[in-house]
Write a protein that holds these residues in place. Structure first.
Motif, PDB file in Angstrom:
ATOM      1  N   GLY A 302      27.760  41.612  36.730  1.00 19.21           N
ATOM      2  CA  GLY A 302      27.744  41.462  35.275  1.00 19.21           C
ATOM      3  C   GLY A 302      28.751  40.474  34.732  1.00 19.21           C
ATOM      4  O   GLY A 302      28.997  40.421  33.523  1.00 19.21           O
ATOM      5  N   LYS A 303      29.349  39.668  35.630  1.00 21.74           N
ATOM      6  CA  LYS A 303      30.328  38.666  35.199  1.00 21.74           C
ATOM      7  C   LYS A 303      29.970  37.323  35.831  1.00 21.74           C
ATOM      8  O   LYS A 303      30.664  36.823  36.724  1.00 21.74           O
ATOM      9  N   PRO A 304      28.857  36.723  35.392  1.00 24.49           N
ATOM     10  CA  PRO A 304      28.361  35.498  36.044  1.00 24.49           C
ATOM     11  C   PRO A 304      29.381  34.362  36.027  1.00 24.49           C
ATOM     12  O   PRO A 304      29.987  34.081  34.989  1.00 24.49           O
ATOM     13  N   LEU A 305      29.563  33.743  37.179  1.00 22.77           N
ATOM     14  CA  LEU A 305      30.412  32.566  37.261  1.00 22.77           C
ATOM     15  C   LEU A 305      29.751  31.418  36.503  1.00 22.77           C
ATOM     16  O   LEU A 305      28.534  31.246  36.546  1.00 22.77           O
ATOM     17  N   THR A 306      30.560  30.648  35.797  1.00 18.14           N
ATOM     18  CA  THR A 306      30.077  29.458  35.114  1.00 18.14           C
ATOM     19  C   THR A 306      31.084  28.342  35.345  1.00 18.14           C
ATOM     20  O   THR A 306      32.127  28.543  35.959  1.00 18.14           O
ATOM     21  N   GLY A 307      30.785  27.172  34.824  1.00  8.37           N
ATOM     22  CA  GLY A 307      31.694  26.044  34.999  1.00  8.37           C
ATOM     23  C   GLY A 307      31.582  25.451  36.378  1.00  8.37           C
ATOM     24  O   GLY A 307      30.565  25.598  37.055  1.00  8.37           O
ATOM     25  N   VAL A 308      32.641  24.768  36.810  1.00  6.51           N
ATOM     26  CA  VAL A 308      32.651  24.129  38.127  1.00  6.51           C
ATOM     27  C   VAL A 308      33.498  24.962  39.083  1.00  6.51           C
ATOM     28  O   VAL A 308      34.674  25.202  38.826  1.00  6.51           O
ATOM     29  N   ASN A 309      32.887  25.393  40.154  1.00  9.90           N
ATOM     30  CA  ASN A 309      33.596  26.147  41.182  1.00  9.90           C
ATOM     31  C   ASN A 309      33.616  25.313  42.451  1.00  9.90           C
ATOM     32  O   ASN A 309      32.586  25.140  43.112  1.00  9.90           O
TER      33      ASN A 309
END
Length: 352
Positions: A302-309
């Motif tokens: 329930g805490k989707p990663l976003t941005g650049v990883n």
């Protein structure tokens, strides 16, 4: 500013586990768009995978992504839907593939390969409640996780290994398609080799150009390119060319004293390449499976990663495999080079 998430301890552990996993199947140089789904139970995740050309069974890049999805499905339950690109794909084809997955309720939807960047930008905007992931490119959208790797750093170490192991002072690099991503592999490899042996001779060849992606799925082209380099005296060849690299490995295996360097997966441990494994010096492993697994887990939690990883050498996002023990004798030099990169003493180029 884009947010860059750090790798968790669990992700580092899964990287080590990934190296022991194996790939399966085989593919042709021009797969038809295909799908496969498998059902799990409970409140799992519906994973949509849009593969690049070659798809599951390429024994390299796509298989690494598949391992990450398989691991997530095994842990969380649910379902995987796979669609595979064709070498003749247009931008409309890629957009339709992502749209079909999102429209069918798959979440997350993952584009495996830089070619999905433009289409994902459009489709992610249409489905703001769906979490999208893209491997090897950056899409600037609130619901997209861009999974990137420092391929040039791992390739630098491959260049060091090639230079140290070459007896002829002549090595080669085969790229699938001459795009910026594959240029990163070439740049790191050349820099690592020349920093180790300044006078070394390096052959470079790309199998296709521009929008023609057949260079990632043509083992026959990889075999022919490697044979040409071997005939010229190269005795270590590194291929960053998807399933085309399998042809290169086959060609190298027929020449006594020559070495192949694999890519993306630990190709020494791929069952379908077992008869060539004694010629696979090492592989520049890119832990796509870790990035894909981390992303799916984040959606499940329930805490989707976003941005650049970004998965770097320092975070074990890229590494050299040690299977077979063929680089054991040069491990101190490789460790020293890695430390210099991690410490910032060596800045690895991203263009040749």
């Amino acid at each position: 500013m884009r947010r860059v998430a750090k790798l968790s301890a669990a992700c580092i552990a899964s990287a080590a586990l990934a190296l022991t996993a194996t790939a399966c199947g085989s593919t042709s140089s021009d797969n038809n768009s295909s799908s496969a789904s498998s059902s799990g139970g409970g409140d799992g995740v519906k994973i949509g995978l849009a593969f690049d050309v070659g798809g599951r069974g390429d024994r390299s890049f796509n298989d690494s992504a598949a391992r990450g999805a398989d691991k997530a499905k095994e842990e969380f339950g649910g379902e995987i839907k796979e669609l595979t690109a064709k070498t003749s794909d247009t931008e409309a084809d890629r957009e339709q593939r992502l749209n079909d997955l999102a429209q069918a309720g798959y979440n997350p939807v993952i584009g495996v390969g830089y070619a999905y960047a433009a289409s994902m930008t459009k489709v992610a905007a249409k489905y703001p409640k769906t979490s999208f992931g893209i491997v090897d490119s950056v899409v600037d959208a609130k619901n997209v996780n861009s999974i990137t790797f420092t391929e040039e750093q791992g390739s630098y170490l491959a260049g060091v290994a090639a230079a140290l192991k070459s007896k002829s002072g002549h090595i080669g690099f085969i790229g699938g398609v001459d795009v910026p991503l594959i240029k990163k592999f070439e740049a790191g490899y050349i820099q690592g080799a020349k920093d180790t042996k300044p006078g070394i001779k390096i052959e470079t060849q790309y199998l296709s150009h521009g929008s023609d992606t057949s260079g990632f799925a043509s083992p026959d082209k990889g075999k022919a390119a490697a044979k040409g380099m071997l005939d010229k005296g190269a005795d270590v060849i590194y291929s960053a060319a998807g399933s085309s690299g399998n042809g290169s490995i086959e060609a190298v295996s027929g020449v006594k004293g020559a070495w192949a360097i694999g890519v993306d997966s630990d190709q020494y441990n791929i069952p379908s390449l077992a008869k060539y494994k004694d010629s696979i010096l090492t592989s520049m492993v890119k832990n796509v499976d870790v990035g894909v697994y981390d992303f799916i887990k984040s959606v499940h939690d329930g805490k989707p990663l976003t941005g650049v990883n970004s998965y770097s050498l320092a975070k074990n996002g890229v590494s050299l495999s040690t299977s077979g023990g063929f680089i054991d004798d040069i491990q101190p030099q490789l460790d020293a080079a890695k430390k210099k990169i991690v410490d910032g003493q060596i800045q690895v180029k991203t263009t040749p």
